[in-house]
Design a protein around this motif. Structure first.
Motif, PDB file in Angstrom:
ATOM      1  N   TRP A  39       0.845  -1.066  -0.004  1.00  0.00           N
ATOM      2  CA  TRP A  39       0.175  -0.132   0.054  1.00  0.00           C
ATOM      3  C   TRP A  39       0.872   1.179  -0.093  1.00  0.00           C
ATOM      4  O   TRP A  39       0.708   2.260  -0.694  1.00  0.00           O
ATOM      5  CB  TRP A  39      -0.834   0.120   1.146  1.00  0.00           C
ATOM      6  N   LYS A  42       3.145   1.220  -3.329  1.00  0.00           N
ATOM      7  CA  LYS A  42       2.159   0.758  -4.476  1.00  0.00           C
ATOM      8  C   LYS A  42       2.816  -0.254  -5.372  1.00  0.00           C
ATOM      9  O   LYS A  42       2.973  -0.452  -6.673  1.00  0.00           O
ATOM     10  CB  LYS A  42       2.068   1.890  -5.404  1.00  0.00           C
ATOM     11  N   GLU A  49      -4.655  -2.694  -4.140  1.00  0.00           N
ATOM     12  CA  GLU A  49      -4.207  -1.488  -3.638  1.00  0.00           C
ATOM     13  C   GLU A  49      -5.612  -0.613  -3.220  1.00  0.00           C
ATOM     14  O   GLU A  49      -5.554   0.224  -2.816  1.00  0.00           O
ATOM     15  CB  GLU A  49      -3.678  -0.711  -4.896  1.00  0.00           C
ATOM     16  N   SER A  52      -6.169   0.061   0.281  1.00  0.00           N
ATOM     17  CA  SER A  52      -4.993   0.797   0.804  1.00  0.00           C
ATOM     18  C   SER A  52      -5.622   1.633   2.053  1.00  0.00           C
ATOM     19  O   SER A  52      -4.760   2.126   3.146  1.00  0.00           O
ATOM     20  CB  SER A  52      -4.310   1.913   0.256  1.00  0.00           C
ATOM     21  N   ASP A 259       0.157   9.631 -10.775  1.00  0.00           N
ATOM     22  CA  ASP A 259       0.762   8.569 -10.548  1.00  0.00           C
ATOM     23  C   ASP A 259       1.708   8.774  -8.957  1.00  0.00           C
ATOM     24  O   ASP A 259       2.221   7.923  -8.168  1.00  0.00           O
ATOM     25  CB  ASP A 259       2.255   8.222 -11.431  1.00  0.00           C
TER      26      ASP A 259
END
Length: 302
Positions: A39, A42, A49, A52, A259
């Motif tokens: 988590w 990543k 995920e 998380s 990202d």
């Protein structure tokens, strides 16, 4: 003699509890560390995920169990047969080697332990902690839901394209694809906001429990409904920004929001907005005691 026997039974129960807790730590510490590492960095699968929110939910569940320790000790020792059945099921799941089954064995065995030691009263006492653990346990649910998110993807793409058009940008929307400045942005199944939605519902439940508002059905229903709407709107805005950054050539900003830690910051700010919302709903929907007394007085006078 009776006192000595009682002390002996108490010590035996405590030792058994410590032994079972130590065994659970040995069995599940590597799994929990794998979840946390995945988590944070990543490195876990995309589907896992989505859970998380366990980074805040699992410690909170542990805190609640510790907070209830005195109530737990005061409950009479009472074994329920269902605890044995769940323990067997959890053991089979753990030994299966199937990732999702091994993960699910954690909440199953924890529920079994509650039933084994304290019966249904113990299960009720630890109920919310067990719910938090279960909802934070990585499973294949996101993978199973993904094929059915196409209408939501299309809605997000169309709304994002409409917003960008209002700012004078030349945008063409084709299904789930947004064409901005000759560049394409796809609202993929995993960009449909399911992760944010899962986290929003999870955090909302924690807030409702923490504030005591979970006991009010009206506040709970309204808060969860508005939280879901806020999550969907926030995801539409996020996809609109991503389309704008990508279409205008701002690749660094796109990567930051998509990202990097920009997406986490955006989600955190959205979740923080739930706190004043809950406070407002709790004050607005919960009638003051004086008002209720006045209403009862009017009815009695009539």
């Amino acid at each position: 003699m009776a006192l000595q026997q009682q002390i002996k039974n108490t010590n035996t129960t405590q030792l058994l509890g410590i032994g079972i807790f130590s065994l659970l730590v040995l069995l599940y510490a590597p799994i929990l560390l794998h979840w946390v590492d995945g988590w944070l960095h990543k490195t876990i699968s995309i589907e896992h995920e989505y859970f998380s929110h366990g980074l805040i939910g699992l410690p909170f569940a542990g805190y609640l169990s510790w907070k209830h320790r005195k109530q737990w000790q005061r409950l009479p020792n009472k074994t329920h047969p269902l605890g044995i059945a769940l323990l067997v099921i959890g053991g089979v799941f753990y030994l299966s080697g199937v990732t999702e089954w091994v993960n699910l064995s954690l909440p199953i065995i924890l529920a079994a332990v509650c039933l084994w030691f304290k019966g249904f009263p113990g299960l009720r006492l630890q109920g919310f902690s067990l719910i938090l653990v279960f909802l934070a346990t990585p499973t294949a649910v996101p993978y199973l839901i993904a094929p059915y998110t196409f209408p939501l993807q299309s809605f997000i793409a169309g709304t994002a394209g409409f917003i960008l058009n209002q700012f004078g940008m030349q945008v063409v929307v084709d299904g789930i694809n947004i064409y901005v400045g000759g560049r394409i942005v796809e609202v993929a199944p995993y960009c449909a906001g399911l992760k944010m939605l899962f986290t929003t519902i999870y955090v909302s439940l924690m807030l409702l429990y923490w504030t005591g508002a979970l006991s009010s059905r009206r506040v709970t229903v309204w808060f969860l409904s508005l939280a879901v709407i806020i999550s969907v709107i926030a995801n539409i805005i996020r996809n609109t920004l991503l389309s704008f950054f990508h279409g205008s050539g701002q690749d660094a900003a796109f990567k930051w929001l998509h990202d990097s830690w920009g997406g986490d910051l955006y989600s955190a700010l959205m979740l923080l907005s739930l706190v004043p919302l809950l406070n407002w709903l709790d004050q607005y929907l919960s009638a003051p005691p004086e008002t209720e007394l006045e209403a009862e007085g009017l009815m009695s006078n009539e």
